[in-house]
Design a protein around this motif. Structure first.
Motif, PDB file in Angstrom:
ATOM      1  N   LEU A  79       0.865  -1.166   0.000  1.00 46.48           N
ATOM      2  CA  LEU A  79       0.000   0.000   0.000  1.00 46.48           C
ATOM      3  C   LEU A  79       0.903   1.216   0.000  1.00 46.48           C
ATOM      4  N   TYR A  80       0.672   2.136  -0.920  1.00 51.65           N
ATOM      5  CA  TYR A  80       1.534   3.303  -1.109  1.00 51.65           C
ATOM      6  C   TYR A  80       0.711   4.555  -0.813  1.00 51.65           C
ATOM      7  N   ASP A  81       1.008   5.171   0.332  1.00 50.59           N
ATOM      8  CA  ASP A  81       0.139   6.251   0.801  1.00 50.59           C
ATOM      9  C   ASP A  81       0.874   7.531   1.186  1.00 50.59           C
ATOM     10  N   ASP A  82       2.113   7.698   0.722  1.00 45.30           N
ATOM     11  CA  ASP A  82       2.806   8.951   0.980  1.00 45.30           C
ATOM     12  C   ASP A  82       1.970  10.079   0.369  1.00 45.30           C
ATOM     13  N   PRO A  83       1.591  11.088   1.150  1.00 43.70           N
ATOM     14  CA  PRO A  83       0.744  12.158   0.610  1.00 43.70           C
ATOM     15  C   PRO A  83       1.356  12.865  -0.602  1.00 43.70           C
ATOM     16  N   ASP A  84       2.675  12.790  -0.768  1.00 46.00           N
ATOM     17  CA  ASP A  84       3.329  13.469  -1.883  1.00 46.00           C
ATOM     18  C   ASP A  84       3.567  12.574  -3.092  1.00 46.00           C
ATOM     19  N   ASP A 137       1.526  11.565  -5.261  1.00 46.57           N
ATOM     20  CA  ASP A 137       0.655  11.959  -6.367  1.00 46.57           C
ATOM     21  C   ASP A 137       0.054  13.303  -5.995  1.00 46.57           C
ATOM     22  N   GLU A 138       0.159  14.273  -6.872  1.00 50.53           N
ATOM     23  CA  GLU A 138      -0.354  15.614  -6.556  1.00 50.53           C
ATOM     24  C   GLU A 138      -1.837  15.621  -6.221  1.00 50.53           C
ATOM     25  N   ARG A 139      -2.560  14.578  -6.625  1.00 52.74           N
ATOM     26  CA  ARG A 139      -3.990  14.491  -6.324  1.00 52.74           C
ATOM     27  C   ARG A 139      -4.244  13.838  -4.969  1.00 52.74           C
ATOM     28  N   GLY A 140      -3.174  13.306  -4.350  1.00 52.29           N
ATOM     29  CA  GLY A 140      -3.298  12.684  -3.038  1.00 52.29           C
ATOM     30  C   GLY A 140      -3.731  11.229  -3.067  1.00 52.29           C
ATOM     31  N   ASN A 141      -3.764  10.612  -4.239  1.00 52.69           N
ATOM     32  CA  ASN A 141      -4.235   9.231  -4.339  1.00 52.69           C
ATOM     33  C   ASN A 141      -3.367   8.260  -3.537  1.00 52.69           C
ATOM     34  N   VAL A 142      -4.017   7.255  -2.991  1.00 54.62           N
ATOM     35  CA  VAL A 142      -3.371   6.140  -2.307  1.00 54.62           C
ATOM     36  C   VAL A 142      -3.461   4.960  -3.260  1.00 54.62           C
TER      37      VAL A 142
END
Length: 136
Positions: free
Chosen positions: A70-75, A77-82
């Motif tokens: 699971l890849y959830d670094d807020p940065d 994707d500029e849209r914030g997608n997880v």
């Protein structure tokens, strides 16, 4: 107001030991090499979305295999997608072709990847480590 983050999925597809990537034809990361993937729709699981997106973007039917991470670094994707990533195996002898969201499709040696968008290089590394049952 609380901003929610959308769930996406990414497919790590290996063909003869190489990793399948597409050149993205729209922002963000337009012109960058990325894994097939996209948004999980309300009526499907992440695994179903992974198979659907791979078919839509590179024309391959795949079997969804091992969970990579699971890849959830807020940065990431500029849209914030997880994103949730899976290793995938092609079904049959189909040839990958660029379709939705792809200008080109190619395979790359995992030891010599091009510059990639998002955090997809990390995802490929994690997938190969998982496949080889080693810690990276």
């Amino acid at each position: 107001m609380v901003e929610v983050r959308a769930l996406t999925t990414d497919a790590v597809v290996e063909l003869d030991g190489d990793v399948l990537l597409l050149e993205r034809n729209h922002p963000p990361f337009e012109g960058s090499w990325v894994l097939p993937g996209g948004l999980v729709e309300r009526n499907e699981t992440a695994r179903e979305a992974c198979a659907r997106e791979t078919k839509e973007e590179v024309g391959l039917d795949v079997s969804i295999g091992a969970f990579v991470g699971l890849y959830d670094d807020p940065d990431r994707d500029e849209r914030g997608n997880v994103s949730v990533a899976y290793r995938c195996t092609p079904l049959g002898e189909q040839t990958p072709t660029p379709r939705e969201e792809a200008s080109r499709v190619e395979t790359f040696d995992p030891e010599n990847l091009p510059e990639m968008g998002f955090d997809h290089e990390r995802i490929v590394t994690d997938a190969l480590c998982e496949r080889e049952h080693r810690f990276c």
